[in-house]
Design an enzyme around this catalytic site. Sequence first.
Site, mmCIF file in Angstrom:
data_model
loop_
_atom_site.group_PDB
_atom_site.id
_atom_site.type_symbol
_atom_site.label_atom_id
_atom_site.label_comp_id
_atom_site.label_asym_id
_atom_site.label_seq_id
_atom_site.Cartn_x
_atom_site.Cartn_y
_atom_site.Cartn_z
ATOM 1 N N LYS A 79 -4.768 -12.086 -49.843
ATOM 2 C CA LYS A 79 -4.087 -11.776 -51.109
ATOM 3 C C LYS A 79 -4.512 -12.787 -52.172
ATOM 4 O O LYS A 79 -4.733 -13.968 -51.855
ATOM 5 C CB LYS A 79 -2.570 -11.831 -50.861
ATOM 6 C CG LYS A 79 -1.704 -11.397 -52.037
ATOM 7 C CD LYS A 79 -0.226 -11.369 -51.616
ATOM 8 C CE LYS A 79 0.719 -11.004 -52.735
ATOM 9 N NZ LYS A 79 2.139 -10.959 -52.312
ATOM 10 N N SER A 162 4.780 -6.886 -53.258
ATOM 11 C CA SER A 162 3.651 -7.190 -54.099
ATOM 12 C C SER A 162 2.303 -7.253 -53.369
ATOM 13 O O SER A 162 1.274 -7.301 -54.026
ATOM 14 C CB SER A 162 3.887 -8.545 -54.791
ATOM 15 O OG SER A 162 3.993 -9.583 -53.844
ATOM 16 N N SER A 186 7.606 -8.532 -49.715
ATOM 17 C CA SER A 186 6.294 -8.137 -50.239
ATOM 18 C C SER A 186 5.220 -7.829 -49.215
ATOM 19 O O SER A 186 4.166 -7.314 -49.561
ATOM 20 C CB SER A 186 5.754 -9.226 -51.155
ATOM 21 O OG SER A 186 6.270 -9.017 -52.439
HETATM 22 N N1 GLN Z 1 10.026 -7.306 -54.754
HETATM 23 C C1 GLN Z 1 10.522 -8.632 -54.620
HETATM 24 C C2 GLN Z 1 10.397 -9.366 -55.930
HETATM 25 O O1 GLN Z 1 9.893 -8.826 -56.836
HETATM 26 C C3 GLN Z 1 9.796 -9.347 -53.528
HETATM 27 C C4 GLN Z 1 8.482 -9.881 -53.949
HETATM 28 C C5 GLN Z 1 7.808 -10.697 -52.897
HETATM 29 O O2 GLN Z 1 8.211 -10.693 -51.748
HETATM 30 N N2 GLN Z 1 6.812 -11.444 -53.339
HETATM 31 O O3 GLN Z 1 10.797 -10.475 -56.061
#
Ligand code: GLN
Length: 516
Positions: A79, A162, A186
């Site tokens: 990532k 994400s 994410s």
């Molecule tokens: N969707 C969650 C957020 O926006 C989790 C994001 C993540 O785990 N990086 O914070």
Amino acid sequence: MIAVHRLGVARISSASANLRRNHTWSQCFDAIQSRNPTYNALISVQSRSALEQSAAASDKRYQQGKPLSPLDGTPVVVKDNFCTTALPTTCASNMLKDFTSPYDARVVQLLTDAGAIMMGKSNMDEFGMGSANIYSEFGPVFNPLDGPKQPTLDNHRVAGGSSGGSAAAVALGMCKIALGSDTGGSVRLPASYCGVVGFKPSYGRCSRNGLVAYANSLDTVGILSQTVDDAQTAYDVIAQYDENDPTSMPVPLREAVDGQDRALAEKWSSDDLSELVVGIPAEYYVDPLSLEVKEAWRRGIQCLKERGASIVSVSLPHTRFALPAYYIIALAEASSNLARFDGIRYGHRSGDKNSADDLLYADTRSEGFGPEVQRRILLGTHVLTAGTYEKHFLPAQQTRRLIQRDFDDVFLSPNPLYSSKEAAAESMGTKAHVLLTPCGISSAPTIEESRHSSRPVDAFVNDVMTVPASLAGLPAIAIPFAKSSDSGYPIGLQLLSQYGHDRSLLRIARVLSECK
Ligand code: GLN
């Protein structure tokens, strides 16, 4: 003689191994060339010549009978919020568009030292903020099931976020294993939307050194793969103590927890789960759950029951506060972490590089950050201001502790992070080894649906199944389990276990993944 290439298969003739591995990395490269322009899973791709060189070095090691690890020669994707020297690290943000790190993140270094071949860096929501991978400076990632036609925004589905690029890269055959980061879901949500495995180990198991921070107290390195065995192989390589990460689980604790975890893993080493108790948390049965997710959950329960597990209903009474607590804590931490991108030292700088006027800070940050990141920094700053801090931030921290306690009350093993005195105060309610829940409230929504939630915060509901484990630092894994009868898009289930019980969780996950 060898028909199938599987990670972790050590005793294979080196000639066959070379063939298979070469085939695999070049196949992944072909998949990137042909599919990345459509799906947008990767932001940067390693050059063919660099890949050939790494693959040749790996071949040589196999020929000499000295592979570095079961991951030697395995194509991986990382990532784009993990620092890498070989390729830029952008966090999918204009703020870091031209940034290449002078060092590799610890987990990247561990993968490279193990002989893995880095194919590229994956697309993501900017700085990890999002659940649909639509907030990227490089454009959205499209769901791998969208079909080969050029997807359009209104009728195609999200890959989840994400770590959407990592999940899509695995599903599209661009790599065997991808690294993601999981702050509130994410890794697990995109895995569920893309039909792959997504494993978030216990907080502190894998080093965060070189992972660009979103919310330090929640950020966890995660693994995406086609199979649970592949996730296990990658986990064995990257789950190491790191003295450069102050939140890395200390060695004595690691050893103590591992003893217990390995004993449990041994117990669940076959398909026979007759000594396993699986808890079904009543509070996860929420209104927004779609019918087909409920049905997948029911079938998951049935599957474990058929393998001999006892199923019990458990209660996690503070679950409904997890989403607001998460978004208060995560955004407060984010506003502080992202303060370093000020145009002076790090990242993009607005205007003339050599001059600084009164507006430098404001201009830099409004040019560098996308709208969702700006919104979150504002909210995060707000909850840390006097008055709001007491009214929202402190109660969110207290709620986090209650959520952790809820979990401790339902797991059969005590939490190794607390003394036995604290553990003795636990409730005598129904207890379980692992919990089974849905991973998301539905299969992947369309890109258009995700963009037009009536209010931006409405999108947060997608994380309702994943954030409690993040607040408690627990290991959790998404398993592809069903397909939507309407759309054919994947639906994942989630298994959670006590802090530190990563390996035993993987064993149970493997059994669940094989139930069809
Ligand atoms: N969707 C969650 C957020 O926006 C989790 C994001 C993540 O785990 N990086 O914070």
